[in-house]
Design a protein around this motif. Structure first.
Motif, PDB file in Angstrom:
ATOM      1  N   GLY A  85      53.601  56.878  30.283  1.00 20.55           N
ATOM      2  CA  GLY A  85      52.873  56.845  29.024  1.00 20.55           C
ATOM      3  C   GLY A  85      53.835  56.731  27.864  1.00 20.55           C
ATOM      4  N   ASN A 112      58.794  54.675  31.907  1.00 16.31           N
ATOM      5  CA  ASN A 112      57.702  54.234  32.776  1.00 16.31           C
ATOM      6  C   ASN A 112      58.142  53.448  34.000  1.00 16.31           C
ATOM      7  OD1 ASN A 112      54.898  54.825  31.408  1.00 16.31           O
ATOM      8  ND2 ASN A 112      56.304  54.285  29.761  1.00 16.31           N
ATOM      9  N   SER A 140      48.530  51.621  35.459  1.00 17.37           N
ATOM     10  CA  SER A 140      47.512  51.588  34.407  1.00 17.37           C
ATOM     11  C   SER A 140      46.783  50.257  34.456  1.00 17.37           C
ATOM     12  CB  SER A 140      48.177  51.752  33.029  1.00 17.37           C
ATOM     13  OG  SER A 140      47.276  51.428  31.986  1.00 17.37           O
ATOM     14  N   ASN A 150      50.000  47.778  22.803  1.00 19.46           N
ATOM     15  CA  ASN A 150      50.852  48.414  23.812  1.00 19.46           C
ATOM     16  C   ASN A 150      51.455  47.391  24.773  1.00 19.46           C
ATOM     17  OD1 ASN A 150      50.001  50.832  22.635  1.00 19.46           O
ATOM     18  ND2 ASN A 150      48.424  51.168  24.177  1.00 19.46           N
ATOM     19  N   TYR A 153      54.243  48.788  26.977  1.00 18.57           N
ATOM     20  CA  TYR A 153      53.724  49.700  28.008  1.00 18.57           C
ATOM     21  C   TYR A 153      53.101  48.918  29.158  1.00 18.57           C
ATOM     22  CZ  TYR A 153      50.669  53.215  30.143  1.00 18.57           C
ATOM     23  OH  TYR A 153      50.020  54.038  31.035  1.00 18.57           O
ATOM     24  N   LYS A 157      54.308  48.882  33.166  1.00 15.22           N
ATOM     25  CA  LYS A 157      53.421  49.244  34.267  1.00 15.22           C
ATOM     26  C   LYS A 157      53.205  48.082  35.224  1.00 15.22           C
ATOM     27  CE  LYS A 157      52.449  53.599  33.465  1.00 15.22           C
ATOM     28  NZ  LYS A 157      52.956  54.632  34.394  1.00 15.22           N
ATOM     29  N   TRP A 190      46.747  62.497  25.639  1.00 19.00           N
ATOM     30  CA  TRP A 190      47.096  61.215  25.038  1.00 19.00           C
ATOM     31  C   TRP A 190      45.988  60.805  24.059  1.00 19.00           C
ATOM     32  CZ3 TRP A 190      48.468  56.181  28.264  1.00 19.00           C
ATOM     33  CH2 TRP A 190      48.828  55.168  27.392  1.00 19.00           C
TER      34      TRP A 190
END
Length: 264
Positions: A85, A112, A140, A150, A153, A157, A190
């Motif tokens: 995260g 991550n 995710s 994001n 992120y 992932k 979160w």
């Protein structure tokens, strides 16, 4: 259903809250010896869970966590890579590709992806010595639902997904199963913490935090269930994948997203 986890040794990262706390608690309730890694311990962890204070942004931390598990219980049978995260000190969502700097990208991948790589690198020799084991990586839906929010992120992932497939292919013949659980929007801090995702989206949408969680976010993500996911729903899937009852499941991606992803 008996998940046959009694006496097995599990390491769970990011175990102080949210999904990680639910996973550590569930595995302990199923009879596993659990080593929980997080920066701080929470009183919500069962007393019998062994906590290891670890900041996974530190490259040396994964080896220390695994060494503690071996010291306490003689080995490791299960690894749940849940930590991830926003890196420490970062608030998501973060809109736009040009928003994150090189330093932001590096921190996102460090937390991550590279922490996952190092945990697996540390635990594999121990698992192989015991004849196998189960690794569950928490990814995710953002790894597959590309968009202008994001971006860093989601890319990190997506790399975790690829890593899972590669490890499954290499180590499956030696008895190590590697799978991915892919949550959608889970009702953790979160979303709920002060300054968290719900407040950020509320500012964007001209709404309030409670309405974002209950209505705006589920509608925005087109969740068929009409609500965010409970951490326990992710923990239940992780426990099943960790179990010998899933002995023929490896290289799989378990999507638990309330119907967010629509593609075939």
């Amino acid at each position: 259903m008996d998940l046959q986890l009694s006496g097995r040794v599990a390491v769970v990262t990011g175990a102080s809250k949210g999904i990680g706390l639910a996973v550590a608690t569930t595995l302990a309730e199923e009879g596993a010896h659990v080593v929980a890694a997080s920066r701080t311990r929470t009183d919500a962890l069962p007393d019998k869970v062994v906590h290891v204070a670890a900041d996974l942004m530190d490259p040396e931390a994964p080896a220390r966590v695994v060494a503690r598990a071996v010291e306490e219980f003689g080995g490791v049978d299960i690894l749940v890579n849940n930590a991830g995260g926003p890196p420490p000190g970062v608030t998501l969502p973060r809109a736009g590709f040009l928003t994150p700097s090189d330093e932001d990208w590096a921190a996102m991948f460090e937390f991550n992806l590279f922490s996952v790589v190092r945990m697996i690198r540390s635990v594999l020799p121990v698992m192989l010595e015991r004849g196998g084991g189960s690794i569950v990586n928490v990814s995710s839906t953002m790894s597959r639902q590309a968009g202008p929010v994001n971006v860093d992120y989601g890319a990190a992932k997506a790399a975790v997904n690829q890593l899972t497939k590669a490890l499954s292919e290499e180590y499956g013949p030696q008895g190590v199963r590697v799978n991915t659980v892919m949550p959608g929007a889970v009702l953790t801090d979160w979303w709920t913490k002060e300054g968290g995702a719900a407040e950020v989206f509320a500012g964007m949408a001209g709404s309030d935090k409670e309405s974002v969680i209950a209505e705006v976010a589920p509608a925005m993500m087109k969740l068929v269930t009409g609500r965010l996911i409970h951490p326990q729903e992710i923990a239940d899937a992780v426990a099943l994948l960790a179990s010998p009852r899933s002995g023929s499941t490896t290289g799989a991606e378990f999507v638990i997203d309330g119907g967010q992803l629509k593609e075939i």
